[in-house]
Design a protein around this motif. Structure first.
Motif, PDB file in Angstrom:
ATOM      1  N   ALA A  10       0.825  -1.210   0.000  1.00 51.09           N
ATOM      2  CA  ALA A  10       0.000   0.000   0.000  1.00 51.09           C
ATOM      3  C   ALA A  10       0.854   1.253   0.000  1.00 51.09           C
ATOM      4  CB  ALA A  10      -0.957  -0.008   1.195  1.00 51.09           C
ATOM      5  N   GLY A  11       1.877   1.231  -0.851  1.00 49.80           N
ATOM      6  CA  GLY A  11       2.580   2.475  -1.127  1.00 49.80           C
ATOM      7  C   GLY A  11       1.756   3.295  -2.092  1.00 49.80           C
ATOM      8  N   TYR A  12       2.367   4.254  -2.759  1.00 49.49           N
ATOM      9  CA  TYR A  12       1.618   5.091  -3.704  1.00 49.49           C
ATOM     10  C   TYR A  12       0.910   4.227  -4.745  1.00 49.49           C
ATOM     11  CZ  TYR A  12       4.042   9.218  -1.903  1.00 49.49           C
ATOM     12  OH  TYR A  12       4.504  10.221  -1.092  1.00 49.49           O
ATOM     13  N   ALA A  13       1.630   3.302  -5.370  1.00 48.53           N
ATOM     14  CA  ALA A  13       1.050   2.519  -6.463  1.00 48.53           C
ATOM     15  C   ALA A  13      -0.053   1.587  -5.970  1.00 48.53           C
ATOM     16  CB  ALA A  13       2.148   1.722  -7.175  1.00 48.53           C
ATOM     17  N   GLU A  38       2.076  -2.126   7.450  1.00 51.01           N
ATOM     18  CA  GLU A  38       1.897  -0.984   8.342  1.00 51.01           C
ATOM     19  C   GLU A  38       0.468  -0.463   8.256  1.00 51.01           C
ATOM     20  OE1 GLU A  38       5.216   1.813   8.875  1.00 51.01           O
ATOM     21  OE2 GLU A  38       6.094   0.889   7.097  1.00 51.01           O
ATOM     22  N   PRO A  39      -0.054   0.092   9.365  1.00 51.47           N
ATOM     23  CA  PRO A  39      -1.459   0.507   9.385  1.00 51.47           C
ATOM     24  C   PRO A  39      -1.737   1.856   8.762  1.00 51.47           C
ATOM     25  CG  PRO A  39      -0.468   0.869  11.534  1.00 51.47           C
ATOM     26  CD  PRO A  39       0.567   0.197  10.698  1.00 51.47           C
ATOM     27  N   ASP A  40      -0.703   2.618   8.425  1.00 48.70           N
ATOM     28  CA  ASP A  40      -0.958   3.913   7.816  1.00 48.70           C
ATOM     29  C   ASP A  40      -0.013   4.154   6.649  1.00 48.70           C
ATOM     30  OD1 ASP A  40       1.227   4.107   9.439  1.00 48.70           O
ATOM     31  OD2 ASP A  40       0.636   5.959  10.439  1.00 48.70           O
ATOM     32  N   PHE A  41      -0.385   5.107   5.821  1.00 43.58           N
ATOM     33  CA  PHE A  41       0.337   5.384   4.595  1.00 43.58           C
ATOM     34  C   PHE A  41       1.641   6.110   4.880  1.00 43.58           C
ATOM     35  CE2 PHE A  41       1.065   8.382   0.986  1.00 43.58           C
ATOM     36  CZ  PHE A  41       1.464   7.420   0.063  1.00 43.58           C
ATOM     37  N   VAL A  42       2.699   5.684   4.203  1.00 37.33           N
ATOM     38  CA  VAL A  42       4.014   6.300   4.345  1.00 37.33           C
ATOM     39  C   VAL A  42       4.296   7.168   3.120  1.00 37.33           C
ATOM     40  CG1 VAL A  42       6.490   5.884   4.563  1.00 37.33           C
ATOM     41  CG2 VAL A  42       4.869   4.376   5.730  1.00 37.33           C
ATOM     42  N   GLU A  43       4.476   8.468   3.335  1.00 38.07           N
ATOM     43  CA  GLU A  43       4.844   9.363   2.241  1.00 38.07           C
ATOM     44  C   GLU A  43       6.342   9.213   1.978  1.00 38.07           C
ATOM     45  OE1 GLU A  43       2.936  13.360   1.687  1.00 38.07           O
ATOM     46  OE2 GLU A  43       2.539  13.071   3.821  1.00 38.07           O
ATOM     47  N   ARG A  44       6.669   8.265   1.155  1.00 33.98           N
ATOM     48  CA  ARG A  44       8.077   7.942   0.944  1.00 33.98           C
ATOM     49  C   ARG A  44       8.884   9.121   0.415  1.00 33.98           C
ATOM     50  NH1 ARG A  44      10.146   2.630  -2.442  1.00 33.98           N
ATOM     51  NH2 ARG A  44      12.322   2.754  -1.842  1.00 33.98           N
ATOM     52  N   ARG A  46       8.886  11.947   1.385  1.00 34.46           N
ATOM     53  CA  ARG A  46       9.198  12.878   2.468  1.00 34.46           C
ATOM     54  C   ARG A  46      10.098  12.254   3.545  1.00 34.46           C
ATOM     55  NH1 ARG A  46       6.044  17.544   2.262  1.00 34.46           N
ATOM     56  NH2 ARG A  46       3.990  17.396   1.280  1.00 34.46           N
ATOM     57  N   MET A  47      10.720  11.128   3.270  1.00 34.52           N
ATOM     58  CA  MET A  47      11.508  10.475   4.304  1.00 34.52           C
ATOM     59  C   MET A  47      12.711  11.312   4.743  1.00 34.52           C
ATOM     60  SD  MET A  47       9.991   7.731   5.316  1.00 34.52           S
ATOM     61  CE  MET A  47       8.547   8.801   5.189  1.00 34.52           C
ATOM     62  N   HIS A  48      13.256  12.135   3.849  1.00 36.29           N
ATOM     63  CA  HIS A  48      14.360  13.007   4.251  1.00 36.29           C
ATOM     64  C   HIS A  48      13.872  14.077   5.235  1.00 36.29           C
ATOM     65  CE1 HIS A  48      12.490  14.548   0.599  1.00 36.29           C
ATOM     66  NE2 HIS A  48      12.849  15.767   0.937  1.00 36.29           N
ATOM     67  N   GLN A  49      12.616  14.480   5.121  1.00 32.52           N
ATOM     68  CA  GLN A  49      12.050  15.428   6.076  1.00 32.52           C
ATOM     69  C   GLN A  49      11.856  14.767   7.437  1.00 32.52           C
ATOM     70  OE1 GLN A  49       9.051  16.874   2.658  1.00 32.52           O
ATOM     71  NE2 GLN A  49       8.657  17.889   4.607  1.00 32.52           N
ATOM     72  N   LEU A  50      11.347  13.539   7.419  1.00 30.31           N
ATOM     73  CA  LEU A  50      11.171  12.805   8.673  1.00 30.31           C
ATOM     74  C   LEU A  50      12.510  12.614   9.368  1.00 30.31           C
ATOM     75  CD1 LEU A  50       9.110  11.237  10.447  1.00 30.31           C
ATOM     76  CD2 LEU A  50       9.679   9.205   9.106  1.00 30.31           C
ATOM     77  N   ALA A  51      13.560  12.353   8.601  1.00 31.44           N
ATOM     78  CA  ALA A  51      14.873  12.072   9.173  1.00 31.44           C
ATOM     79  C   ALA A  51      15.464  13.265   9.912  1.00 31.44           C
ATOM     80  CB  ALA A  51      15.832  11.616   8.077  1.00 31.44           C
ATOM     81  N   VAL A  52      15.098  14.491   9.530  1.00 26.51           N
ATOM     82  CA  VAL A  52      15.674  15.663  10.197  1.00 26.51           C
ATOM     83  C   VAL A  52      14.779  16.187  11.314  1.00 26.51           C
ATOM     84  CG1 VAL A  52      17.001  16.310   8.166  1.00 26.51           C
ATOM     85  CG2 VAL A  52      14.705  17.296   8.519  1.00 26.51           C
ATOM     86  N   GLY A  53      13.718  15.455  11.649  1.00 21.83           N
ATOM     87  CA  GLY A  53      12.903  15.822  12.804  1.00 21.83           C
ATOM     88  C   GLY A  53      11.556  16.422  12.499  1.00 21.83           C
ATOM     89  N   GLN A  54      11.199  16.549  11.226  1.00 22.40           N
ATOM     90  CA  GLN A  54       9.881  17.084  10.896  1.00 22.40           C
ATOM     91  C   GLN A  54       8.821  16.008  11.094  1.00 22.40           C
ATOM     92  OE1 GLN A  54      10.019  18.931   6.955  1.00 22.40           O
ATOM     93  NE2 GLN A  54      12.163  19.448   7.299  1.00 22.40           N
ATOM     94  N   ASP A  55       7.667  16.410  11.577  1.00 20.43           N
ATOM     95  CA  ASP A  55       6.559  15.470  11.793  1.00 20.43           C
ATOM     96  C   ASP A  55       5.646  15.474  10.572  1.00 20.43           C
ATOM     97  OD1 ASP A  55       7.389  14.723  14.358  1.00 20.43           O
ATOM     98  OD2 ASP A  55       6.421  16.485  15.245  1.00 20.43           O
ATOM     99  N   GLY A 128      12.592   3.920   3.668  1.00 22.61           N
ATOM    100  CA  GLY A 128      11.332   3.636   4.351  1.00 22.61           C
ATOM    101  C   GLY A 128      11.304   4.320   5.703  1.00 22.61           C
ATOM    102  N   ARG A 129      10.173   4.246   6.385  1.00 21.88           N
ATOM    103  CA  ARG A 129      10.017   4.946   7.662  1.00 21.88           C
ATOM    104  C   ARG A 129      10.927   4.422   8.764  1.00 21.88           C
ATOM    105  NH1 ARG A 129       4.064   6.138   9.282  1.00 21.88           N
ATOM    106  NH2 ARG A 129       3.880   3.889   8.958  1.00 21.88           N
TER     107      ARG A 129
END
Length: 398
Positions: A10-13, A38-44, A46-55, A128-129
């Motif tokens: 259940a990624g984008y595709a 996983e139970p929720d969608f991962v905006e792949r 945006r993983m670089h944003q998640l890595a620097v602390g953005q929620d 990935g997340r």
């Protein structure tokens, strides 16, 4: 009997394909099961944003697919038997087999360590997340002045390096690229990329193929050692290995070989989309692994499945590119316009406008996943049951 459609991943595709099928087909005629670990969608993207602390915004599948007719199965796919038409899955309760009439394989890809020694032990990845969250924790613990090296000069590496440098200007950020920085871009785009790298203080090691990763450094092919308290590995993606273990025809990279409707050339009841599929675009060039490729392949597969089940017209939409959208932190961006087969042209959009453009693209992609049956008229058609099973066409009762 209802026609059983199982979508793996259940990624984008995968998520888009499941929602589009629910929009196209009558609920009484089909069951659509979407399998994801996983139970929720991962905006792949945006993983670089998640890595620097953005929620990032939470997007639970239970809400996204509520009242759509798509059944969500939270489980890990462990195997596929294409000759028996079954999928083995494992969840908290144990193992289970799912039977299908039509399978949509969208398990996607993960990081590719390229077989370089030390990557598994010492490098971080943002494919990935889980990987992005581990990198987030590691970056948060770094002191000012410590070196971070991003390996990989493609889109993922460029976005990761600029995001880290902008979020943590106190760190010594470097990029190691096998080729030249932005050598795939047109001159205007290349100049802007170098300008942003200079402004952010990112050291660039060009034509530096990394051949080894250690706890405190990376080593290049010419023997140079680049200090690295943290190494971020962004040299490309590798597809999930499950397809390789099946009877499906796959390429040397493990991607499933498909026709123009995303249907497996060896098993016509299997469709592959996104990174998992070997899809050729204009000029018979393989599409690159990206959201820009995955979304149209999902549309193509879902529409082809619906057409074959309902006796409709098969889709014949050309798969092509228009631009490459690159974020360079939160305040800078680069939109490189390209030919249909993904070659850069002179035109490019840069600066804050490009950053806003990229943000709109990311939001639009996530909206399309989060609203699987909205945005287009719902035209649910009845399945031609015997045709779906390979026999003479007989319409299901209205």
């Amino acid at each position: 009997m209802q026609h059983r459609i199982v979508v793996l991943g259940a990624g984008y595709a995968g998520a888009i394909a499941a929602g589009r099928l629910a929009r196209r087909l009558h609920r009484e005629d089909v069951t659509i099961t979407l399998v994801n670990a996983e139970p929720d969608f991962v905006e792949r993207v945006r993983m670089h944003q998640l890595a620097v602390g953005q929620d990032l915004k939470s997007r639970p599948f239970s809400e996204m697919f509520a009242d759509t007719g798509v059944e969500l199965k939270l489980a890990k796919v462990t195997g596929v038997e294409v000759d028996r038409k079954t999928v083995a899955v494992m969840d908290a309760k144990g193992t289970e087999e799912l039977e299908y009439d039509t399978l949509v394989y969208a398990l996607g890809s993960g990081w590719n360590n390229q077989g370089v020694p030390g990557t598994t032990e010492h490098a971080h990845q943002i494919a990935g997340r889980p990987g992005a969250l581990r990198l987030r924790e590691r970056l948060a613990g770094l002191e000012a002045g410590q070196p971070v090296v991003v390996v990989g000069g493609g889109l993922t590496g460029v976005e990761a390096a600029t995001e880290i440098a902008e979020a943590r200007p106190d760190l010594d950020v470097a990029l190691a690229a096998r080729g030249g920085l932005g050598d795939w871009l047109a001159p205007k785009g290349s100049r802007h990329l170098r300008k942003v790298f200079d402004k952010l203080g990112i050291t660039v090691h060009e034509h530096a193929a990394v051949t080894g990763v250690e706890a405190d450094r990376v080593t290049t092919a010419d023997g140079k050692a680049i200090p690295a308290e943290v190494t971020v590995w962004a040299t490309g993606f590798a597809v999930h290995t499950i397809a390789e273990a099946t009877a499906l025809e796959v390429t040397d990279t493990g991607q499933i070989v498909v026709d123009g409707t995303m249907r497996s050339v060896s098993h016509p009841d299997v469709y592959a989309i996104g990174d998992a599929a070997m899809v050729t675009g204009p000029g018979d060039k393989p599409l690159r692994m990206s959201c820009a490729s995955g979304t149209p392949t999902a549309w193509q597969a879902a529409d082809a499945i619906a057409a074959r089940l309902t006796g409709g017209k098969l889709p014949n939409v050309p798969l092509r590119y228009f631009n490459q959208c690159i974020s360079l932190g939160r305040r800078e961006g680069l939109i490189q316009y390209v030919t249909a087969d993904d070659r850069a042209v002179r035109a490019a959009l840069t600066g804050r406008i490009a950053a806003r453009y990229k943000e709109l693209v990311c939001k639009g992609a996530a909206w399309g996943v989060a609203n699987p049956t909205l945005g287009m008229p719902i035209r649910r058609r009845r399945v031609v049951r015997e045709q779906a099973q390979g026999g003479p066409a007989v319409k299901a009762p209205a």
